[in-house]
Design a protein around this motif. Structure first.
Motif, short mmCIF file in Angstrom:
data_model
loop_
_atom_site.label_atom_id
_atom_site.label_comp_id
_atom_site.label_asym_id
_atom_site.label_seq_id
_atom_site.Cartn_x
_atom_site.Cartn_y
_atom_site.Cartn_z
N LEU A 32 0.80 -1.22 0.00
CA LEU A 32 0.00 0.00 0.00
C LEU A 32 0.84 1.27 0.00
O LEU A 32 0.41 2.30 -0.51
CB LEU A 32 -0.92 0.03 1.23
N ALA A 33 2.02 1.21 0.58
CA ALA A 33 2.77 2.44 0.85
C ALA A 33 3.44 3.03 -0.39
O ALA A 33 3.51 4.25 -0.53
CB ALA A 33 3.82 2.17 1.92
N GLY A 34 3.93 2.18 -1.28
CA GLY A 34 4.70 2.65 -2.42
C GLY A 34 5.95 1.81 -2.59
O GLY A 34 6.43 1.19 -1.64
N ASP A 35 6.51 1.79 -3.78
CA ASP A 35 7.66 0.95 -4.09
C ASP A 35 8.91 1.45 -3.39
O ASP A 35 9.08 2.65 -3.14
CB ASP A 35 7.89 0.92 -5.60
N ILE A 36 9.81 0.53 -3.12
CA ILE A 36 11.10 0.87 -2.51
C ILE A 36 11.90 1.75 -3.47
O ILE A 36 11.95 1.50 -4.68
CB ILE A 36 11.87 -0.41 -2.15
N ALA A 37 12.52 2.79 -2.93
CA ALA A 37 13.25 3.78 -3.72
C ALA A 37 14.75 3.51 -3.68
O ALA A 37 15.29 3.14 -2.63
CB ALA A 37 12.96 5.18 -3.21
N THR A 38 15.40 3.73 -4.82
CA THR A 38 16.86 3.62 -4.89
C THR A 38 17.48 4.80 -5.63
O THR A 38 18.70 4.88 -5.74
CB THR A 38 17.28 2.32 -5.61
N THR A 39 16.66 5.72 -6.15
CA THR A 39 17.16 6.87 -6.90
C THR A 39 16.57 8.16 -6.33
O THR A 39 15.59 8.13 -5.58
CB THR A 39 16.78 6.78 -8.39
N LEU A 40 17.14 9.28 -6.73
CA LEU A 40 16.65 10.59 -6.30
C LEU A 40 15.57 11.11 -7.23
O LEU A 40 14.64 11.80 -6.81
CB LEU A 40 17.81 11.58 -6.26
N ILE A 41 15.69 10.82 -8.52
CA ILE A 41 14.72 11.28 -9.52
C ILE A 41 13.51 10.36 -9.48
O ILE A 41 13.66 9.13 -9.51
CB ILE A 41 15.35 11.32 -10.92
N THR A 42 12.33 10.94 -9.42
CA THR A 42 11.11 10.16 -9.29
C THR A 42 10.55 9.77 -10.66
O THR A 42 10.95 10.30 -11.70
CB THR A 42 10.05 10.97 -8.51
N GLU A 43 9.60 8.84 -10.64
CA GLU A 43 9.01 8.34 -11.88
C GLU A 43 8.25 9.44 -12.61
O GLU A 43 7.76 10.39 -12.00
CB GLU A 43 8.08 7.16 -11.58
N GLY A 44 8.18 9.29 -13.93
CA GLY A 44 7.45 10.24 -14.75
C GLY A 44 8.26 11.45 -15.16
O GLY A 44 7.73 12.38 -15.76
N ILE A 45 9.57 11.45 -14.86
CA ILE A 45 10.43 12.59 -15.14
C ILE A 45 11.41 12.22 -16.26
O ILE A 45 12.05 11.16 -16.22
CB ILE A 45 11.22 13.01 -13.89
N THR A 46 11.55 13.10 -17.26
CA THR A 46 12.46 12.86 -18.36
C THR A 46 13.89 12.67 -17.87
O THR A 46 14.38 13.45 -17.06
CB THR A 46 12.43 14.05 -19.35
N GLY A 47 14.53 11.62 -18.35
CA GLY A 47 15.92 11.36 -17.99
C GLY A 47 16.11 10.40 -16.84
O GLY A 47 17.23 9.98 -16.57
N ARG A 48 15.04 10.03 -16.14
CA ARG A 48 15.19 9.16 -14.99
C ARG A 48 15.76 7.80 -15.41
O ARG A 48 15.32 7.19 -16.38
CB ARG A 48 13.85 8.94 -14.30
N GLU A 49 16.77 7.35 -14.67
CA GLU A 49 17.34 6.03 -14.86
C GLU A 49 17.17 5.22 -13.58
O GLU A 49 17.33 5.74 -12.48
CB GLU A 49 18.82 6.12 -15.21
#
Length: 557
Positions: free
Chosen positions: A346-363
């Motif tokens: 329910l909470a959200g996926d585990i994060a490993t990057t600083l740039i969030t989803e839906g942003i151009t250039g995110r790897e």
């Protein structure tokens, strides 16, 4: 450069989702009836006020302010697609000197709600208002970028801002102190809404604004209601970002969150034509899942804000990168998920990057691969290599009292202790928390919890506010107090890049560069859930941002 409202950013730490109920199995808005023109849409809000003064607003381009005010550019965002900047009052802008000077041309035939033409002078006046001390509080990405902006104090004493030129009624030109590739995004922020030249000096302009969007403010009573009616001078043919479906939109203010959830779950009377502006809480989700009809009316974001643990890099022993790296392995991200929403899914996926989803250039990458529950033995090994074989003691773990933050901190505290890191949790009320974490030039805390979602769809807005040294203290959001001259240089270089694909590659490289230093521990990409009445149509959440697009919502017939 920017000064984000800390209360909003920290509020993001409590956002939730309902993926277990299948809300993310189909594009957002799927299963809803088709929106038709007409009717009264109701928005149920916990807030006592709603702000329609663009100079004072931090409203995203797709939410409440956008119903009343247009900006130079707008956002086109749809589920499954990256948000992109599009023309609104003007075209999308042109630069012929590498991003230091930007020129926009207004469309023909634009009018305010009072029937007067919208000119470039009105846009300039609106931007200038945002510099006046009496109208501070809104998003300020432009204030240090425009020539003369650093010392400008607004237009009400006759002074004009040198960095804005209006050679004719349709042309507006911005001269910046340095190249800035994201300027077309910046002019989608609230301050770039037009205000009739010479108007808006009164402090209550928010209560009787002159509209440029599809709706005008017809009635306002603090704590009770804000009623929007159609602006007869808005022309749908000139506006690709606003559908303008309802005849009226009524914000019902001062509503208790639990009552909102109960009303929308019951789905009776006028509440069939309403949706809640606040996230559905964990307790409310538990109730909603027992109601088959209400469960089907939950709309959930795919992803959202980055929740993270900030490490104060100015304080020993956290000034040691090896010590900070140990935290990447010590933290149990699963326990944080459970503390956030009672359920990891329910909470959200585990994060490993600083740039969030839906942003151009995110790897997608993971510099510190560890099980979701952490690797305490690896953390102990790193601490020993850093000169702390017996672990760390007496770390001050500061959190706000809001958004379940103390409970989340307790979950992290337990996992840190397994790695030999002992903390003491300290809680503060909102203003006191903001003062110590954001405003103070020197921070006493060692660790703090925070969350961040960009103000516009660019990795620039992910990274610069959190990691540029200019954002330490003074209201900035660099809570880890991270200073690195090379990173500052790379941020400036990426900001000066006009081509979005090239800029995206540079931001992705900075993402990795910053995370190598471990100023923060990414925890999860929080999700947001919203509940709607059965007659609300076209309420969707795109990949960015994690909020419904108010400008596209309507009612079914």
């Amino acid at each position: 450069m920017t000064r984000r409202r800390l209360a909003v950013a920290t509020a993001m730490a409590g956002v939730l989702a309902l993926t277990a109920c299948g809300a993310n199995q189909a594009p957002q808005g799927a299963g809803q009836a088709t929106a038709t023109r007409g009717g009264t849409l109701r928005i149920l809000s916990e807030g006592q006020t709603v702000n329609f003064d663009p100079a004072k607003s931090g409203s995203l381009a797709i939410t409440s302010l956008g119903l009343v005010h247009r900006r130079l550019t707008g956002w086109l965002n749809k589920p499954g697609e990256q948000a992109r900047v599009v023309p609104d009052l003007a075209d999308a802008g042109k630069t012929d000197d590498g991003g230091r000077t930007w020129t926009f041309t207004l469309q023909d035939g634009l009018k305010f709600s009072d029937g007067t033409p919208i000119t470039s002078a009105d846009v300039k006046w609106g931007v200038q208002r945002s510099f006046a001390p009496a109208f501070s509080g809104g998003l300020g990405y432009h204030k240090q970028l425009l020539e003369g902006g650093a010392d400008y104090r607004g237009p009400f004493e006759g002074a004009e801002l040198a960095g804005i030129e209006t050679p004719d009624a349709k042309t507006i030109r911005f001269r910046l102190v340095r190249p800035y590739g994201d300027w077309p995004w910046v002019v989608s922020t609230p301050a770039f809404a037009p205000v009739p030249h010479g108007k808006g000096a009164e402090p209550d302009y928010s209560e009787h604004p002159v509209a440029s969007g599809p709706y005008q403010l017809a009635k306002y009573q603090k704590g009770v209601e804000a009623k929007l009616t159609r602006n007869a001078h808005w022309d749908q043919k000139t506006d690709q970002v606003r559908a303008g479906y309802p005849d009226e939109i009524v914000f019902q203010l001062g509503q208790d969150a639990s009552v909102i959830s109960q009303r929308l779950s019951a789905d009776s009377g006028d509440d069939k034509t309403a949706f809640g502006s606040s996230f559905v809480s964990a307790a409310q989700l538990a109730q909603v899942t027992g109601n088959a009809s209400a469960k089907d009316r939950i709309v959930t974001s795919k992803s959202g804000a980055l929740a993270y643990l900030a490490l104060n890099t100015e304080k020993a022993p956290l000034d040691n990168p090896k010590v900070r790296e140990a935290f990447q392995y010590a933290v149990d991200k699963t326990s944080f998920q459970i503390a956030s929403a009672g359920n990891a899914q329910l909470a959200g996926d585990i994060a490993t990057t600083l740039i969030t989803e839906g942003i151009t250039g995110r790897e997608k990458f993971d510099l510190f691969p560890a099980p979701p529950a952490g690797d305490p033995e690896k953390a102990k090994k790193l601490l020993a290599e850093a000169g702390f074989p017996n672990g760390l003691e007496n770390l001050d773990f500061l959190v706000s009292k809001t958004n379940n933050a103390p409970e989340k901190a307790q979950a992290l505290q337990a996992s840190l202790q397994r790695a030999g890191i002992k903390t003491t949790i300290r809680t503060l009320d909102g203003d006191a928390y903001t003062e110590e974490t954001s405003n103070s030039p020197v921070a006493k805390f060692d660790l703090t919890l925070a969350s961040w979602q960009p103000d516009f769809p660019s990795a620039n807005a992910n990274i610069q506010p959190l990691f540029a040294s200019s954002e330490i203290g003074g209201g900035g959001y660099n809570l880890s107090r991270y200073r690195d001259a090379e990173v500052d240089r790379l941020i400036d270089e990426a900001q000066a890049t006009v081509d979005p694909d090239e800029a995206g590659r540079k931001w992705a490289a900075i993402d990795k560069r910053v995370l190598k230093d471990s100023p923060i521990v990414p925890l999860i990409y929080t999700r947001n859930s919203f509940l709607r009445g059965s007659k609300v149509a076209n309420l969707y959440i795109a990949d960015f941002p994690a909020y419904p697009n108010y400008l596209q919502v309507g009612l079914s017939s």
